[in-house]
Design a protein around this motif. Structure first.
Motif, PDB file in Angstrom:
ATOM      1  N   SER A 141       0.838  -1.204   0.000  1.00 40.51           N
ATOM      2  CA  SER A 141       0.000   0.000   0.000  1.00 40.51           C
ATOM      3  C   SER A 141       0.875   1.256   0.000  1.00 40.51           C
ATOM      4  CB  SER A 141      -1.010  -0.024   1.143  1.00 40.51           C
ATOM      5  OG  SER A 141      -0.486   0.548   2.288  1.00 40.51           O
ATOM      6  N   CYS A 142       2.041   1.229   0.724  1.00 39.01           N
ATOM      7  CA  CYS A 142       2.932   2.402   0.709  1.00 39.01           C
ATOM      8  C   CYS A 142       3.469   2.631  -0.710  1.00 39.01           C
ATOM      9  CB  CYS A 142       4.120   2.201   1.637  1.00 39.01           C
ATOM     10  SG  CYS A 142       3.714   2.468   3.341  1.00 39.01           S
TER      11      CYS A 142
ATOM     12  N   ALA B 246       2.160   1.765  -3.539  1.00 35.32           N
ATOM     13  CA  ALA B 246       1.095   2.260  -4.421  1.00 35.32           C
ATOM     14  C   ALA B 246       0.815   3.733  -4.133  1.00 35.32           C
ATOM     15  CB  ALA B 246      -0.167   1.427  -4.226  1.00 35.32           C
ATOM     16  N   SER B 247       0.805   4.114  -2.825  1.00 35.59           N
ATOM     17  CA  SER B 247       0.536   5.522  -2.486  1.00 35.59           C
ATOM     18  C   SER B 247       1.644   6.421  -3.028  1.00 35.59           C
ATOM     19  CB  SER B 247       0.476   5.725  -0.980  1.00 35.59           C
ATOM     20  OG  SER B 247      -0.513   4.968  -0.437  1.00 35.59           O
TER      21      SER B 247
ATOM     22  N   SER C 144       1.138   6.966  -6.696  1.00 31.36           N
ATOM     23  CA  SER C 144       0.035   7.868  -7.050  1.00 31.36           C
ATOM     24  C   SER C 144       0.356   9.301  -6.612  1.00 31.36           C
ATOM     25  CB  SER C 144      -1.277   7.342  -6.484  1.00 31.36           C
ATOM     26  OG  SER C 144      -1.741   8.131  -5.447  1.00 31.36           O
ATOM     27  N   GLN C 145       0.970   9.451  -5.398  1.00 30.46           N
ATOM     28  CA  GLN C 145       1.345  10.800  -4.924  1.00 30.46           C
ATOM     29  C   GLN C 145       2.344  11.450  -5.883  1.00 30.46           C
ATOM     30  OE1 GLN C 145       1.787  12.795  -1.648  1.00 30.46           O
ATOM     31  NE2 GLN C 145      -0.388  12.366  -1.569  1.00 30.46           N
TER      32      GLN C 145
ATOM     33  N   ARG D 239       0.567  12.627  -8.970  1.00 31.01           N
ATOM     34  CA  ARG D 239      -0.275  13.809  -8.727  1.00 31.01           C
ATOM     35  C   ARG D 239       0.573  15.059  -8.492  1.00 31.01           C
ATOM     36  NH1 ARG D 239      -4.607  12.746  -4.264  1.00 31.01           N
ATOM     37  NH2 ARG D 239      -5.158  14.861  -4.798  1.00 31.01           N
TER      38      ARG D 239
END
Ligand code: COA
Length: 336
Positions: A42-43, A45-46, A49-50, A53
């Protein structure tokens, strides 16, 4: 029931109880591993995405200036915060498993090489420095023996074979270090690829007049280079231990200024030896280029070695100079 059987049963019950505890602990361990693996995914993937963005936001803000001073200030603040966030992602990634680059995938396959805590990273880097120091000490000895005592081609071949093996190993170890957040400059890794190639070329050089002409010069250079690399390992191990101590300043009395002054002492001692080695590389390349102009010239190894030495000189000299100037300008310690 005999007494020996009773004591055996007691012993067994105690072992069995311990075994059950171990089983419970191991189940808990597997459970935590699974949790960690989910957290890692999950880290990662974040971060992806971060990063996307923030990059999009940054490129949309590049041309915006703001209509008033307050607006311009707010925009500048957002832009600088975006940069700070983007920079922290690589630090976070140093503690997350990631896909190996092409070289590591080819050599090791798809195995995770990320070390997940500071102690393991330190231990791996420490072992890398010790490996360099030990191998350099052996190479120093062999070049000394070859230069002064034994003029056999086969011993030269052993020296070059060891050099080839050493540099190939270094490239793998350094790729692993880079995966673990080390800031080794690309040039030093590339330098080791070229050095490995150079040793391979010398290994194939036939034992003719040209080889004999260059042999002693190469052995003396090899001896000097091993000596300088031992000094370099001493300096880099010193930096490593001091930086680790800085990271644990609560239990070791070492200040940032203390580190800086040690680093500058080490660097000013080391740099003359390094620069002398770089100019020796230039001298080797010029000698080889001159040999290639002789009428009897026929072995391609002469020109190829000359070219490798010249590239090594250019890269080593200018990178070392750039590192020195950067340190002079910033005068800030490396982060852990
Ligand atoms: N080989 C491998 N790793 C190197 C390296 C080198 N030549 N130079 C620097 N590094 C590593 C450091 O250990 C550090 O790693 P870390 O992020 O895991 O802690 C990282 O790169 C950043 O180091 P940096 O702060 O840029 O330099 P430094 O103070 O550690 O070393 C020099 C500076 C000039 C002493 C060093 O770069 C050096 O010895 N260069 C010359 C090498 C050479 O010319 N060899 C040929 C000799 S004839």
């Amino acid at each position: 029931m005999s007494q020996s059987l009773t004591s055996l049963q007691d012993e067994w019950e105690s072992v069995d109880a311990e075994y059950k505890q171990l089983q419970e602990r191991h189940t808990m361990y597997l459970h935590k591993l699974e949790e960690i693996s989910k957290l890692q995914n999950s880290c990662s993937a974040s971060i992806t995405s971060q990063r996307r963005r923030l990059k999009e936001m940054h490129s949309s803000l590049v041309d915006k200036t703001g209509t008033s001073d307050r607006e311009a200030e707010a925009l500048d603040e957002i832009k600088s915060k975006i940069k700070v966030h983007l920079n922290t992602f690589s630090e976070m990634e140093a503690y997350l498993p990631k896909k190996n680059g092409l070289y590591l995938s080819l050599v090791l396959g798809n195995v995770n090489v990320t070390l997940l805590n500071k102690q393991s990273k330190f231990a791996y880097k420490d072992e890398y420095e010790k490996f360099k120091l030990c191998t350099m000490a052996v190479l120093l000895l062999i070049s000394f023996i070859c230069y002064f005592f034994v003029a056999y081609r086969f011993l030269d071949a052993i020296l070059n074979f060891l050099l080839l093996w050493y540099y190939c190993t270094l490239t793998v170890r350094e790729s692993i270090l880079i995966s673990n957040g080390s800031r080794i400059k690309g040039w030093w890794v590339f330098h080791h690829y070229i050095s490995a190639f150079l040793s391979g070329v010398i290994l194939t050089w036939p034992d003719g007049d040209f080889y004999k002409m260059f042999r002693n010069q190469f052995l003396a250079y090899s001896f000097y280079q091993s000596f300088v690399q031992c000094l370099q390992c001493y300096y880099q191990s010193g930096c490593l231990y001091r930086l680790r101590a800085l990271g644990e300043r609560h239990n070791m009395d070492l200040t940032v200024e203390g580190f800086q002054s040690w680093m500058w002492k080490g660097l000013t001692f080391l740099l003359p030896f390094l620069f002398f080695g770089h100019f020796w590389q230039l001298y080797n390349s010029l000698c080889l280029f001159r040999m290639a102009q002789l009428p009897e010239y026929k072995e391609w190894q002469v020109l190829m070695c000359g070219l490798c030495f010249f590239i090594l000189f250019l890269g080593n000299f200018f990178t070392t100079l750039a590192v020195f100037l950067r340190k002079l300008v910033s005068q800030k310690p490396k982060s852990l």
